[in-house]
Design a protein around this motif. Structure first.
Motif, PDB file in Angstrom:
ATOM      1  N   PRO A  76       0.843  -1.203   0.000  1.00  0.00           N
ATOM      2  CA  PRO A  76       0.000   0.000   0.000  1.00  0.00           C
ATOM      3  C   PRO A  76       0.876   1.250   0.000  1.00  0.00           C
ATOM      4  O   PRO A  76       1.990   1.242   0.524  1.00  0.00           O
ATOM      5  CB  PRO A  76      -0.788  -0.125   1.320  1.00  0.00           C
ATOM      6  N   ARG A  77       0.389   2.299  -0.551  1.00  0.00           N
ATOM      7  CA  ARG A  77       1.158   3.532  -0.673  1.00  0.00           C
ATOM      8  C   ARG A  77       1.607   4.034   0.706  1.00  0.00           C
ATOM      9  O   ARG A  77       0.818   4.138   1.627  1.00  0.00           O
ATOM     10  CB  ARG A  77       0.326   4.607  -1.364  1.00  0.00           C
ATOM     11  N   GLY A  78       2.898   4.332   0.811  1.00  0.00           N
ATOM     12  CA  GLY A  78       3.455   4.856   2.053  1.00  0.00           C
ATOM     13  C   GLY A  78       3.887   3.801   3.045  1.00  0.00           C
ATOM     14  O   GLY A  78       4.476   4.127   4.069  1.00  0.00           O
ATOM     15  N   GLU A  79       3.614   2.525   2.789  1.00  0.00           N
ATOM     16  CA  GLU A  79       3.999   1.468   3.718  1.00  0.00           C
ATOM     17  C   GLU A  79       5.301   0.806   3.270  1.00  0.00           C
ATOM     18  O   GLU A  79       5.715   0.921   2.120  1.00  0.00           O
ATOM     19  CB  GLU A  79       2.892   0.415   3.828  1.00  0.00           C
ATOM     20  N   LYS A  80       5.936   0.116   4.207  1.00  0.00           N
ATOM     21  CA  LYS A  80       7.177  -0.595   3.926  1.00  0.00           C
ATOM     22  C   LYS A  80       7.076  -2.026   4.432  1.00  0.00           C
ATOM     23  O   LYS A  80       6.245  -2.340   5.286  1.00  0.00           O
ATOM     24  CB  LYS A  80       8.354   0.102   4.606  1.00  0.00           C
ATOM     25  N   LEU A  81       7.920  -2.876   3.909  1.00  0.00           N
ATOM     26  CA  LEU A  81       7.966  -4.256   4.377  1.00  0.00           C
ATOM     27  C   LEU A  81       8.609  -4.300   5.753  1.00  0.00           C
ATOM     28  O   LEU A  81       9.656  -3.704   5.982  1.00  0.00           O
ATOM     29  CB  LEU A  81       8.778  -5.112   3.399  1.00  0.00           C
ATOM     30  N   VAL A  82       7.981  -5.018   6.688  1.00  0.00           N
ATOM     31  CA  VAL A  82       8.515  -5.129   8.047  1.00  0.00           C
ATOM     32  C   VAL A  82       8.761  -6.596   8.376  1.00  0.00           C
ATOM     33  O   VAL A  82       8.263  -7.503   7.697  1.00  0.00           O
ATOM     34  CB  VAL A  82       7.566  -4.492   9.088  1.00  0.00           C
ATOM     35  N   PHE A  83       9.513  -6.821   9.454  1.00  0.00           N
ATOM     36  CA  PHE A  83       9.940  -8.173   9.804  1.00  0.00           C
ATOM     37  C   PHE A  83       9.497  -8.534  11.217  1.00  0.00           C
ATOM     38  O   PHE A  83       9.699  -7.764  12.151  1.00  0.00           O
ATOM     39  CB  PHE A  83      11.463  -8.277   9.703  1.00  0.00           C
ATOM     40  N   ASP A  84       8.926  -9.717  11.349  1.00  0.00           N
ATOM     41  CA  ASP A  84       8.533 -10.229  12.656  1.00  0.00           C
ATOM     42  C   ASP A  84       9.797 -10.703  13.372  1.00  0.00           C
ATOM     43  O   ASP A  84      10.491 -11.601  12.880  1.00  0.00           O
ATOM     44  CB  ASP A  84       7.557 -11.382  12.480  1.00  0.00           C
ATOM     45  N   PRO A  85      10.128 -10.125  14.536  1.00  0.00           N
ATOM     46  CA  PRO A  85      11.346 -10.508  15.259  1.00  0.00           C
ATOM     47  C   PRO A  85      11.445 -11.996  15.565  1.00  0.00           C
ATOM     48  O   PRO A  85      12.526 -12.562  15.580  1.00  0.00           O
ATOM     49  CB  PRO A  85      11.263  -9.682  16.551  1.00  0.00           C
ATOM     50  N   ARG A  86      10.319 -12.653  15.790  1.00  0.00           N
ATOM     51  CA  ARG A  86      10.342 -14.081  16.111  1.00  0.00           C
ATOM     52  C   ARG A  86      10.842 -14.899  14.926  1.00  0.00           C
ATOM     53  O   ARG A  86      11.631 -15.844  15.096  1.00  0.00           O
ATOM     54  CB  ARG A  86       8.952 -14.547  16.533  1.00  0.00           C
ATOM     55  N   SER A  87      10.388 -14.548  13.733  1.00  0.00           N
ATOM     56  CA  SER A  87      10.830 -15.272  12.546  1.00  0.00           C
ATOM     57  C   SER A  87      12.303 -15.037  12.275  1.00  0.00           C
ATOM     58  O   SER A  87      13.052 -15.977  11.970  1.00  0.00           O
ATOM     59  CB  SER A  87      10.000 -14.846  11.324  1.00  0.00           C
ATOM     60  N   ILE A  88      12.746 -13.787  12.392  1.00  0.00           N
ATOM     61  CA  ILE A  88      14.147 -13.469  12.143  1.00  0.00           C
ATOM     62  C   ILE A  88      15.041 -14.167  13.157  1.00  0.00           C
ATOM     63  O   ILE A  88      16.090 -14.720  12.812  1.00  0.00           O
ATOM     64  CB  ILE A  88      14.376 -11.950  12.179  1.00  0.00           C
ATOM     65  N   SER A  89      14.636 -14.177  14.404  1.00  0.00           N
ATOM     66  CA  SER A  89      15.420 -14.832  15.437  1.00  0.00           C
ATOM     67  C   SER A  89      15.521 -16.339  15.197  1.00  0.00           C
ATOM     68  O   SER A  89      16.590 -16.945  15.379  1.00  0.00           O
ATOM     69  CB  SER A  89      14.792 -14.572  16.811  1.00  0.00           C
ATOM     70  N   SER A  90      14.441 -16.957  14.769  1.00  0.00           N
ATOM     71  CA  SER A  90      14.447 -18.402  14.529  1.00  0.00           C
ATOM     72  C   SER A  90      15.315 -18.790  13.346  1.00  0.00           C
ATOM     73  O   SER A  90      15.762 -19.938  13.246  1.00  0.00           O
ATOM     74  CB  SER A  90      13.017 -18.898  14.305  1.00  0.00           C
ATOM     75  N   LEU A  91      15.591 -17.831  12.452  1.00  0.00           N
ATOM     76  CA  LEU A  91      16.406 -18.099  11.262  1.00  0.00           C
ATOM     77  C   LEU A  91      17.850 -17.633  11.426  1.00  0.00           C
ATOM     78  O   LEU A  91      18.627 -17.679  10.474  1.00  0.00           O
ATOM     79  CB  LEU A  91      15.794 -17.390  10.046  1.00  0.00           C
TER      80      LEU A  91
END
Length: 298
Positions: free
Chosen positions: A130-145
């Motif tokens: 959507p206009r003005g939004e950015k991709l964000v990351f769930d800390p739980r997923s990043i930590s598990s990887l």
């Protein structure tokens, strides 16, 4: 609506060539690679008969939801880029998945990857946000990887900072072009410091010499900041001492403290003696002009 079903697989050319010697059930059981890209598929039906499936190509379709893949415990490669997917879900049983391609969808949050303990590549570039939004990351997923993920593609997602990727200690290749990242030097430094295995940043090779240089540069920068913060704290404390009045430990004998800078004064502080005048009744009083106070320096 076009659904990916076992009957659709049965109509494929590959099965037609094999049908003379084996049944559909036997064919599906032996199937390891399935390519149904660019077939206008909107939904995935029950494919549990394909229990040995390892590679699945479903890119360039119209799929809106990742579903019915719980059976695919042997799947290692999943290609679902350029669909209409808005949520990463239903992947928890894919324990052998090593490469996940989801670029060109409508994903806003990188999530649902907590159980993918074998994932080495993640491609989520070019999301239709959507206009003005950015991709964000769930800390739980990043930590598990953090101990498995090696290659990440997050290009073209309006991202303005990447601190969320710091836990990825095994990261070797990062693709982050066409985002909103501002401080490139600081960006590279973060990555070099947090990712000792990083070898490639947007196609730029990173050697050990450049990595060590930036690590040393960051350490020097942090040390200087710590020193500056310490000096600022001392300055603020001295300013507070002069402004608090009676709370100052020598406020009860101000003329005495001001006249003995070598005994009571702190290093680096220059004092100026007050002008002593008499009032109309002949009593002594200390008089400080605004100019006198301005000459107090640190």
């Amino acid at each position: 609506m076009v659904r990916l079903t076992v009957h659709l697989i049965a109509k494929s050319n590959n099965f037609s060539k094999a049908c003379r010697s084996e049944s559909l059930q036997q064919y599906l059981k032996k199937l390891t690679h399935l390519n149904f890209s660019n077939r206008s598929i909107e939904d995935i039906d029950d494919l549990s008969m394909c229990r040995n499936l390892t590679v699945l190509y479903l890119y360039d379709n119209q799929i809106s939801q990742i579903c019915n893949l719980g059976f695919a415990s042997n799947l290692t490669h999943l290609y679902m880029q350029n669909n209409n997917i808005s949520c990463i879900e239903n992947l928890s049983s894919l324990h052998k998945l090593s490469k996940l391609f989801l670029g060109g969808n409508s994903i806003t949050v990188v999530e649902g990857l907590d159980e993918l303990k074998s994932l080495k590549e993640l491609h989520v570039e070019g999301q239709k946000l959507p206009r003005g939004e950015k991709l964000v990351f769930d800390p739980r997923s990043i930590s598990s990887l953090s101990e498995t993920l090696c290659i990440v593609n997050i290009s073209k997602n309006n991202i303005d900072e990447i601190w969320d990727l710091a836990p990825l200690r095994k990261l070797t290749h990062l693709y982050a072009t066409d985002n909103q990242l501002q401080d490139i030097l600081e960006l590279e430094t973060k990555l070099y410091v947090f990712s000792w295995y990083l070898e490639d940043l947007d196609g730029k090779q990173i050697n050990e010499l450049s990595r060590q240089f930036l690590v040393n540069w960051k350490a020097s920068k942090d040390a200087k900041k710590k020193l500056d913060d310490g000096e600022k704290q001392i300055t603020n404390q001295l300013t507070t001492d002069f402004c608090t009045g009676p709370q100052h430990p020598f406020a009860h004998d101000r003329s005495s403290s001001l006249s003995k800078p070598s005994e009571y004064g702190k290093p680096g502080v220059t004092f100026r003696t007050a002008q002593v005048q008499g009032d109309s009744r002949g009593k002594r009083r200390d008089k400080y002009s605004s100019e006198d106070w301005q000459t107090l320096k640190i």
